[in-house]
Design an enzyme around this catalytic site. Structure first.
Site, PDB file in Angstrom:
ATOM      1  N   VAL A 124       0.845  -1.199   0.000  1.00 22.02           N
ATOM      2  CA  VAL A 124       0.000   0.000   0.000  1.00 22.02           C
ATOM      3  C   VAL A 124       0.881   1.249   0.000  1.00 22.02           C
ATOM      4  O   VAL A 124       1.676   1.473   0.917  1.00 22.02           O
ATOM      5  CB  VAL A 124      -0.924   0.017   1.232  1.00 22.02           C
ATOM      6  CG1 VAL A 124      -1.824   1.255   1.196  1.00 22.02           C
ATOM      7  CG2 VAL A 124      -1.767  -1.258   1.292  1.00 22.02           C
ATOM      8  N   LYS A 125       0.735   2.069  -1.044  1.00 24.13           N
ATOM      9  CA  LYS A 125       1.517   3.313  -1.149  1.00 24.13           C
ATOM     10  C   LYS A 125       0.802   4.435  -0.420  1.00 24.13           C
ATOM     11  O   LYS A 125      -0.384   4.697  -0.640  1.00 24.13           O
ATOM     12  CB  LYS A 125       1.723   3.703  -2.615  1.00 24.13           C
ATOM     13  CG  LYS A 125       2.827   2.935  -3.299  1.00 24.13           C
ATOM     14  CD  LYS A 125       3.022   3.377  -4.734  1.00 24.13           C
ATOM     15  CE  LYS A 125       3.900   4.581  -4.855  1.00 24.13           C
ATOM     16  NZ  LYS A 125       4.192   4.926  -6.262  1.00 24.13           N
ATOM     17  N   ILE A 126       1.557   5.108   0.430  1.00 22.63           N
ATOM     18  CA  ILE A 126       1.045   6.172   1.285  1.00 22.63           C
ATOM     19  C   ILE A 126       1.928   7.400   1.094  1.00 22.63           C
ATOM     20  O   ILE A 126       3.157   7.280   1.014  1.00 22.63           O
ATOM     21  CB  ILE A 126       1.116   5.743   2.770  1.00 22.63           C
ATOM     22  CG1 ILE A 126       0.372   4.430   3.006  1.00 22.63           C
ATOM     23  CG2 ILE A 126       0.614   6.844   3.690  1.00 22.63           C
ATOM     24  CD1 ILE A 126      -1.107   4.517   3.048  1.00 22.63           C
TER      25      ILE A 126
END
Length: 217
Positions: free
Chosen positions: A82-84
């Site tokens: 998951v890219k944050i």
């Protein structure tokens, strides 16, 4: 150093994967938009093609939205990262998602101080953008060196992923800096194996081969 492809184009990803050098994929909203296709369809195609980590990005600005989107993305496949974004809300989301056992990639990192906090929050990966720093007359690779050294100093397990790669020189410098991962556009991946002396050598060998009187193939 692990090599990822930075793309949302399944044809590019398949071609890079066929070379036997691909360890993972990174995407972002801009890359997905370029395909003109449904996000979920594109994501599932990529996850099916590549068994390594595939970074899919959240778009919310607050931690709760990032966490909710992170759960949705993680449900698409076991290899989702998951890219944050590198914000204070992003740190909150990273802390929560990491505590749940999900992998995270903190993107749009532009300073060593950001990288320090990102590692302390527990992100699996940090993505400093070297090309965009070069664009504003800063040395992007200096940030990579700083990140690698800081993480080494304190034993942080966060991996440094060099993003915003613009040319083969960036890839070479990333490997010399000790970066863990380099995510590379398909056009640059192809450049990595190109050399005029290789082409000239093949051409000469083929011309000489034509002079051989009896050839087995």
């Amino acid at each position: 150093m692990k090599i990822f492809i930075d793309s949302g184009d399944i044809n590019e990803i398949k071609e890079a994967n066929s070379m036997g050098i691909l360890d993972g994929v990174t995407t972002n909203p801009s890359l997905i938009a370029k395909t003109g296709r449904d996000f979920k369809t594109v994501a599932k195609e990529i996850l099916h093609e590549v068994k390594g980590p595939v970074s899919l990005e959240t778009v919310s600005l607050n931690a709760k939205g990032m966490i909710d989107e992170g759960h949705f993305l993680a449900d698409l496949g076991p290899n989702v990262v998951v890219k944050i974004p590198s914000t204070t809300e992003g740190l909150k989301a990273i802390k929560q998602l990491t505590s749940e056992g999900l992998q995270t990639n903190c993107t749009l990192c532009f300073s060593s101080n950001q990288a320090l906090l990102i590692a302390k929050a527990g992100s699996t990966i940090v993505s400093p953008f070297v090309g965009r720093l070069d664009d504003i007359s800063e040395r992007g690779m200096d940030l990579i060196r700083d990140c690698v050294q800081i993480y080494k100093n304190y034993g942080y397990k966060t991996e440094v992923l060099v993003a915003s790669i613009r040319n083969p020189i960036h890839v070479k410098e990333a490997s010399l800096c000790g970066a863990h991962i380099c995510t590379i556009p398909f056009a640059v991946i192809k450049q990595l194996m190109q050399h005029p002396l290789t082409d000239a050598g093949i051409d000469k060998f083929l011309k000489d081969w034509e002079k051989v009187p009896s050839k087995p193939f």
